[in-house]
Design a protein around this motif. Structure first.
Motif, PDB file in Angstrom:
ATOM      1  N   ASP A  97       0.897  -1.141   0.000  1.00  0.00           N
ATOM      2  CA  ASP A  97       0.000   0.000   0.000  1.00  0.00           C
ATOM      3  C   ASP A  97       0.941   1.197   0.000  1.00  0.00           C
ATOM      4  O   ASP A  97       1.440   1.614   1.051  1.00  0.00           O
ATOM      5  CB  ASP A  97      -0.881   0.009   1.248  1.00  0.00           C
ATOM      6  N   PRO A 568      -2.309  -5.746  -0.968  1.00  0.00           N
ATOM      7  CA  PRO A 568      -3.153  -6.605  -1.801  1.00  0.00           C
ATOM      8  C   PRO A 568      -2.529  -7.994  -1.972  1.00  0.00           C
ATOM      9  O   PRO A 568      -1.314  -8.121  -2.118  1.00  0.00           O
ATOM     10  CB  PRO A 568      -3.196  -5.873  -3.149  1.00  0.00           C
ATOM     11  N   GLU A 569      -3.364  -9.032  -1.943  1.00  0.00           N
ATOM     12  CA  GLU A 569      -2.888 -10.389  -2.203  1.00  0.00           C
ATOM     13  C   GLU A 569      -3.116 -10.769  -3.666  1.00  0.00           C
ATOM     14  O   GLU A 569      -2.210 -11.256  -4.330  1.00  0.00           O
ATOM     15  CB  GLU A 569      -3.595 -11.388  -1.296  1.00  0.00           C
ATOM     16  N   ARG A 596      -8.030  -7.832   1.374  1.00  0.00           N
ATOM     17  CA  ARG A 596      -6.800  -7.342   2.008  1.00  0.00           C
ATOM     18  C   ARG A 596      -6.989  -7.269   3.513  1.00  0.00           C
ATOM     19  O   ARG A 596      -8.065  -6.885   3.988  1.00  0.00           O
ATOM     20  CB  ARG A 596      -6.461  -5.935   1.502  1.00  0.00           C
ATOM     21  N   LYS A 605     -10.804  -7.514   7.509  1.00  0.00           N
ATOM     22  CA  LYS A 605     -10.358  -7.537   6.118  1.00  0.00           C
ATOM     23  C   LYS A 605     -11.303  -6.719   5.254  1.00  0.00           C
ATOM     24  O   LYS A 605     -12.479  -6.551   5.559  1.00  0.00           O
ATOM     25  CB  LYS A 605     -10.287  -8.981   5.601  1.00  0.00           C
TER      26      LYS A 605
END
Length: 682
Positions: A97, A568-569, A596, A605
């Motif tokens: 981020d 972010p995944e 996230r 989340k």
């Protein structure tokens, strides 16, 4: 020697021949007109993740937010941050981020855009001074593998390259929902020895908010490019931005879910701000007769921001509210100088570059409380002078037809001078400090075999921390990052076909002292590790069909196992561009951002979201005495999805609540929005 070097050699020979012809010409003889010859070469890359985004994709993005073009970069997502346009966007890349730009370096024709020691956040990057139609393309460099890039180039670098000239001038008007209007004028008064480009943009929008955004933006861009001799190029350019807006801020989920607040409502409707930015730059290079190139670039900027925000509502001050104001005034100046030499050593083609970059920021910043944009107190008032001096060396070699090597080293030396001008704030940092760092980089490119290349990369980079934290005892002014990457690039269906890219990477970031601009305090965070992979495809699939798509996965956590908030995944992007035979170009694109963690223990989340946009441009078959007409239509969020842009978890208090509540706070994503217009090309 592979075809890339053959093309480069042909380019040099043709250029030298044309220069010799021009200088040997007798002025008393009639001129011989020679048709223009274009020599096209592949852009050499040092990493599989390095890309060039062409202008044909940029102009198909919906108008209004220049940061929209960043989603064309695999894994890059940019969202509005404070309930309405005007403020810098929030950027996500490679598990960062990056807030408003802390770990992504943004450049404009090589001029740095990120702002050091900013009143609102380190590396603050407002892209709203860019007129997208002036962009020839985006050079994208992920990781820290090239010596010419320094501060903030942790996750990557984005360089906006502007046009020198346009073949056709353009006058354009557009309008849409929420009173959106955009006007554009762009033309080239001269196109030969002296090449000029002038552009002006005006934009207004209220946005979908109950409290109208009232976002005004005015931009002007000018550029002049010429050749003083037959072997050089000089470019002068300037920009001007002025904007103001009202923001609806981040709103608490609890108020929306209970019906107390509309999704597009506001707790404090007096948020917003105004900004001004002017830039000027000079770029020059001279090509020697011995395959060398001397380059020198200089720039200067003036910047101003007044920002009024209220994140926690009535948590600290139940009577007047928690509104605070941030003011930033600064002058920035700097440049670089260097020399590049092409040669052969023992039959091996080599290119060596040595350069020196310098930058200085003369900053005045202030933070304090406010109510309805009227200051009620001061918590920070600092005078900051920050400078950096950065020598670098880069070497490129091709010892075998199937191997290229790119490497080098960069050194950074920073000085920080902070003065506290707030008599009632003795605890605020002040003093002087200096810090330095040495950053090695190396890349190996193997191939091509079967139109496929393998890339191996290692590099060290950094981002600087806020000067006010840098002068505190035990601080870490420069946060080192170590990048590792392996990847493939392949064009199995030929040079004009689809390009496939796969990359795996890891980034370790050392412990650092982070300055929290909204609080005026520092926060110590431990070391972190981010790793992941990305796959992408771009190019022509069949005839008129062009696609661009990507999928990325990232695992990001502190070295103690805690999650990195907001990292972010999963991200994904897909676009299909179809050029119809009757002058119509259509694009359908989708952007996805996965779940996230919002806090370190992963107990809260953010939801995932996906939105679709449709773009249409139609060349109207009407004969005009001069020029042509084109109509365009943009539909954002085609399926009217409810989604969240910026989203955070923290404690806040509504006026009716007895105490603070930890909750999700978010900026609502725009609903379906339609905008269209007409352009006259002349």
């Amino acid at each position: 020697m592979n075809m890339r070097w053959v093309r480069l050699l042909l380019t040099v020979i043709l250029s030298a021949a044309s220069i010799s012809f021009a200088w040997a010409h007798d002025p008393d003889e009639p001129e011989l007109e020679v048709p223009e010859v274009s020599v096209v070469a592949e852009r050499p890359v040092a990493a599989s993740s390095q890309q060039f985004i062409p202008d044909k994709e940029v102009v198909l993005q919906p108008q209004g937010r220049p940061a929209q073009v960043l989603r064309l970069i695999p894994g890059f997502v940019a969202v509005e941050h404070s309930g309405g346009a005007g403020k810098a966007d929030q950027y996500f890349l490679r598990g960062f981020d990056a807030d408003h730009g802390t770990d992504v370096a943004f450049l404009f024709d090589g001029m740095p855009i990120n702002l050091r020691t900013h009143a609102h956040g380190q590396g603050y990057t407002d892209l709203n001074f860019i007129i997208p139609e002036t962009i020839a393309g985006l050079d994208v460099y992920k990781g820290t593998y090239l010596p010419e890039f320094g501060d903030f180039a942790t996750a990557g670098v984005v360089n906006f390259k502007t046009r020198d000239v346009v073949k056709e001038g353009i006058i354009q008007g557009a309008g849409g929902e929420y009173h959106a209007q955009r006007y554009l004028l762009m033309f080239s008064p001269t196109k030969d020895r002296v090449r000029t480009l002038i552009a002006a943009e005006g934009y207004y929008s209220n946005g979908p908010y109950i409290n109208d955004n009232q976002y005004h933006r005015a931009n002007v861009f000018g550029k002049l490019t010429t050749n003083l001799t037959g072997r050089d190029e000089l470019s002068l350019q300037a920009t001007f931005l002025q904007s103001r807006w009202d923001g609806s801020g981040e709103i608490p989920f609890r108020a929306v879910s209970t019906g107390v607040l509309d999704r597009f409502g506001s707790i404090d409707p007096t948020e917003g701000g105004n900004t001004l930015r002017t830039t000027g730059q000079l770029n020059y290079h001279y090509d020697t007769t011995s395959n060398g190139q001397f380059f020198a670039n200089a720039y200067g900027q003036y910047y101003r921001l007044d920002l009024f925000t209220n994140f926690t509502y009535f948590l600290r001050d139940p009577s007047n509210g928690d509104g605070f104001a941030q003011f930033d005034r600064r002058a920035i100046y700097g440049g670089d100088i260097g020399y590049k030499q092409r040669a052969e050593f023992l039959g091996v083609p080599i290119v060596g570059t040595v350069g020196f970059q310098v930058r200085a920021d003369d900053i005045n910043l202030r933070l304090g409380t406010q109510r309805i944009r009227i200051p009620t107190g001061t918590t920070v008032d600092s005078k900051v002078f920050q400078a950096s001096y950065s020598p670098f060396f880069k070497a490129e070699a091709q010892p075998f037809p199937w191997m290229r090597l790119v490497g080098g080293v960069r050194s950074e030396f920073f000085t920080f001078d902070v003065g506290n001008r707030c008599p009632t704030c003795p605890e605020q940092p002040s003093g002087k400090a200096a810090s330095s760092i040495v950053l090695p980089k190396i890349s190996m490119i193997v191939g091509p075999w079967a139109r496929t290349e393998l890339f191996l990369n290692y590099g060290e980079g950094f981002h600087s921390n806020d000067a006010r934290s840098a002068v505190t005892l035990g601080s870490s002014p420069l946060a080192r990052g170590r990048n590792y990457e392996i990847g493939l690039r392949s064009k199995p269906w030929g040079p004009e076909g689809l390009e496939l890219i796969a990359t795996a990477w890891r980034l370790d970031l050392q412990s650092e002292l982070v300055f929290v601009g909204d609080e005026g305090t520092t926060e110590i965070r431990g070391g972190s590790r981010r790793q992941g992979f990305e796959i992408a495809a771009r190019g022509k699939v069949w005839g008129p069909l062009y696609v661009n798509g990507s999928f990325t996965w990232t695992h990001a956590e502190f070295r103690n196992g805690d999650a990195i908030p907001l990292a972010p995944e999963y991200t994904a992007y897909g676009a299909a561009i179809l050029q119809w035979p009757e002058g119509l170009t259509s694009q359908l694109q989708a952007t996805y951002l996965g779940v996230r963690p919002l806090i370190e223990d992963r107990s809260i989340k953010s939801p995932s979201w996906i939105t679709f946009d449709l773009s249409e441009r139609y060349r109207i078959p009407v004969k005009l005495p001069h020029g042509r007409l084109e109509a365009f239509l943009f539909i954002q969020n085609l399926f009217n999805t409810k989604w969240e842009q910026a989203i955070f978890a923290f404690e806040s208090r509504l006026r009716t609540e007895p105490a603070g509540v930890t909750d999700i706070h978010f900026v609502p994503g725009n609903p379906r929005t339609v905008m269209g217009g007409l352009a006259w090309y002349f």
